[in-house]
Scaffold this motif. Sequence first.
Motif, PDB file in Angstrom:
ATOM      1  N   ASP A 238      39.384  37.067  42.948  1.00 24.19           N
ATOM      2  CA  ASP A 238      39.579  38.310  42.240  1.00 24.19           C
ATOM      3  C   ASP A 238      38.248  39.043  42.229  1.00 24.19           C
ATOM      4  O   ASP A 238      38.236  40.405  42.091  1.00 24.19           O
ATOM      5  CB  ASP A 238      40.122  38.062  41.037  1.00 24.19           C
ATOM      6  N   ALA A 239      37.085  38.255  42.025  1.00 25.21           N
ATOM      7  CA  ALA A 239      35.839  38.955  41.928  1.00 25.21           C
ATOM      8  C   ALA A 239      35.509  39.698  43.491  1.00 25.21           C
ATOM      9  O   ALA A 239      34.950  40.759  43.322  1.00 25.21           O
ATOM     10  CB  ALA A 239      34.673  38.138  41.638  1.00 25.21           C
ATOM     11  N   GLN A 240      35.960  39.240  44.515  1.00 28.71           N
ATOM     12  CA  GLN A 240      35.743  39.562  45.750  1.00 28.71           C
ATOM     13  C   GLN A 240      36.447  40.828  45.918  1.00 28.71           C
ATOM     14  O   GLN A 240      36.118  41.776  46.414  1.00 28.71           O
ATOM     15  CB  GLN A 240      35.999  38.611  46.764  1.00 28.71           C
ATOM     16  N   MET A 241      37.874  40.743  45.540  1.00 26.40           N
ATOM     17  CA  MET A 241      38.574  41.962  45.612  1.00 26.40           C
ATOM     18  C   MET A 241      38.072  43.021  44.474  1.00 26.40           C
ATOM     19  O   MET A 241      38.267  44.355  44.996  1.00 26.40           O
ATOM     20  CB  MET A 241      40.193  41.575  45.229  1.00 26.40           C
ATOM     21  N   ALA A 242      37.601  42.823  43.311  1.00 20.04           N
ATOM     22  CA  ALA A 242      37.124  43.966  42.701  1.00 20.04           C
ATOM     23  C   ALA A 242      35.751  44.593  43.518  1.00 20.04           C
ATOM     24  O   ALA A 242      35.443  45.777  43.260  1.00 20.04           O
ATOM     25  CB  ALA A 242      36.486  43.275  41.253  1.00 20.04           C
ATOM     26  N   GLU A 243      34.900  43.764  44.161  1.00 21.47           N
ATOM     27  CA  GLU A 243      33.715  44.293  44.819  1.00 21.47           C
ATOM     28  C   GLU A 243      34.403  45.224  45.896  1.00 21.47           C
ATOM     29  O   GLU A 243      33.723  46.344  46.433  1.00 21.47           O
ATOM     30  CB  GLU A 243      33.182  42.944  45.173  1.00 21.47           C
TER      31      GLU A 243
ATOM     32  N   ASP B 130      37.084  46.570  46.008  1.00 17.51           N
ATOM     33  CA  ASP B 130      37.676  48.006  45.370  1.00 17.51           C
ATOM     34  C   ASP B 130      36.613  49.028  44.947  1.00 17.51           C
ATOM     35  O   ASP B 130      37.017  50.162  45.209  1.00 17.51           O
ATOM     36  CB  ASP B 130      38.339  47.611  43.978  1.00 17.51           C
ATOM     37  N   LEU B 131      35.476  48.546  44.501  1.00 13.81           N
ATOM     38  CA  LEU B 131      34.375  49.502  44.294  1.00 13.81           C
ATOM     39  C   LEU B 131      34.007  50.070  45.744  1.00 13.81           C
ATOM     40  O   LEU B 131      33.498  51.408  45.780  1.00 13.81           O
ATOM     41  CB  LEU B 131      33.010  48.678  43.983  1.00 13.81           C
ATOM     42  N   ARG B 132      34.049  49.380  46.737  1.00 12.88           N
ATOM     43  CA  ARG B 132      33.613  49.962  48.068  1.00 12.88           C
ATOM     44  C   ARG B 132      34.593  50.703  48.872  1.00 12.88           C
ATOM     45  O   ARG B 132      34.234  51.807  49.428  1.00 12.88           O
ATOM     46  CB  ARG B 132      33.077  48.840  49.049  1.00 12.88           C
ATOM     47  N   TYR B 133      35.970  50.428  48.614  1.00 12.90           N
ATOM     48  CA  TYR B 133      37.115  51.355  49.159  1.00 12.90           C
ATOM     49  C   TYR B 133      37.891  51.591  48.247  1.00 12.90           C
ATOM     50  O   TYR B 133      39.126  50.848  48.066  1.00 12.90           O
ATOM     51  CB  TYR B 133      37.535  50.407  50.137  1.00 12.90           C
ATOM     52  N   PRO B 134      37.675  52.459  47.225  1.00  7.83           N
ATOM     53  CA  PRO B 134      38.546  52.792  46.184  1.00  7.83           C
ATOM     54  C   PRO B 134      39.770  53.368  46.415  1.00  7.83           C
ATOM     55  O   PRO B 134      40.832  53.165  45.544  1.00  7.83           O
ATOM     56  CB  PRO B 134      37.792  53.985  45.346  1.00  7.83           C
ATOM     57  N   ASP B 135      40.042  53.729  47.733  1.00  6.69           N
ATOM     58  CA  ASP B 135      41.240  54.234  47.867  1.00  6.69           C
ATOM     59  C   ASP B 135      42.579  53.250  48.276  1.00  6.69           C
ATOM     60  O   ASP B 135      43.564  53.595  48.407  1.00  6.69           O
ATOM     61  CB  ASP B 135      41.262  55.181  49.318  1.00  6.69           C
TER      62      ASP B 135
ATOM     63  N   ALA C 255      37.269  46.590  58.145  1.00  6.36           N
ATOM     64  CA  ALA C 255      36.795  45.340  58.861  1.00  6.36           C
ATOM     65  C   ALA C 255      37.093  43.979  58.255  1.00  6.36           C
ATOM     66  O   ALA C 255      37.195  43.015  59.060  1.00  6.36           O
ATOM     67  CB  ALA C 255      35.187  45.310  58.821  1.00  6.36           C
ATOM     68  N   GLU C 256      37.208  44.030  57.211  1.00  2.82           N
ATOM     69  CA  GLU C 256      37.655  42.902  56.141  1.00  2.82           C
ATOM     70  C   GLU C 256      38.984  42.449  56.230  1.00  2.82           C
ATOM     71  O   GLU C 256      39.449  41.549  55.616  1.00  2.82           O
ATOM     72  CB  GLU C 256      37.185  43.020  54.697  1.00  2.82           C
ATOM     73  N   HIS C 257      39.864  43.315  56.859  1.00  2.00           N
ATOM     74  CA  HIS C 257      41.330  42.825  56.989  1.00  2.00           C
ATOM     75  C   HIS C 257      41.607  41.927  57.846  1.00  2.00           C
ATOM     76  O   HIS C 257      40.933  41.807  59.044  1.00  2.00           O
ATOM     77  CB  HIS C 257      42.289  44.339  57.334  1.00  2.00           C
TER      78      HIS C 257
END
Length: 205
Positions: free
Chosen positions: A152-157, A159-164, A189-191
């Motif tokens: 979840d912390a990775q996803m929060a990070e 989210d900050l980089r790609y808010p859309d 790139a992370e997909h």
Amino acid sequence: MAVKPTAYPPLVIDYHGDFLAGVDEVGRGPLIGSVVASAVILDPSRPIEGLTDSKKLTAKKREALDVQIRECALAFAVAEASAAEVDQLNIYHATHLAMRRAIDALTPAAEYLLVDGNRLPGHELPGQAVVKGDARHPAIAAASILAKVARDAQMAELDLRYPDYGFARHKGYPTKEHLAALSAHGPLAEHRRSFAPVQRQLALL
């Protein structure tokens, strides 16, 4: 310790020492990011109240237990297999790779494994797979909590980089919101390129 549901018989564990590691993963289903695994050896002399399947806990409770597990456990480790490794190996093998990495990172080392699910991850240590193990044994529950908080912390990070894309809300799972963002903005790139919804979008580029 967590209360065992009556729907499952008591676990019979063929090990009686103190170095039993619970092992679990989070992130098999999402379209993006690593699959994260954790291994935890609990300290019998420092029991932790409230351990159960991480999905049944609020984020606040998970985070509080994450801190407590790290303080009280004899050993813990969190490891991952990247999106690129998921694409290279497939999600099944990448999940087991992340689990083996977590097990190998334990200090002191485990002597026996209890792994959530119906398959062992191919580690040399003896152990057993436990279906719904995160609801049936506290060490597996502890591993599920550490893995969930870390991912979840990775996803929060992200989210900050790609808010859309809404990663803080859907955590990378293929929700309507995520699929709509994928269609509108394209894969990152992370997909995970081997997952069908991402493949479809890549084919349109």
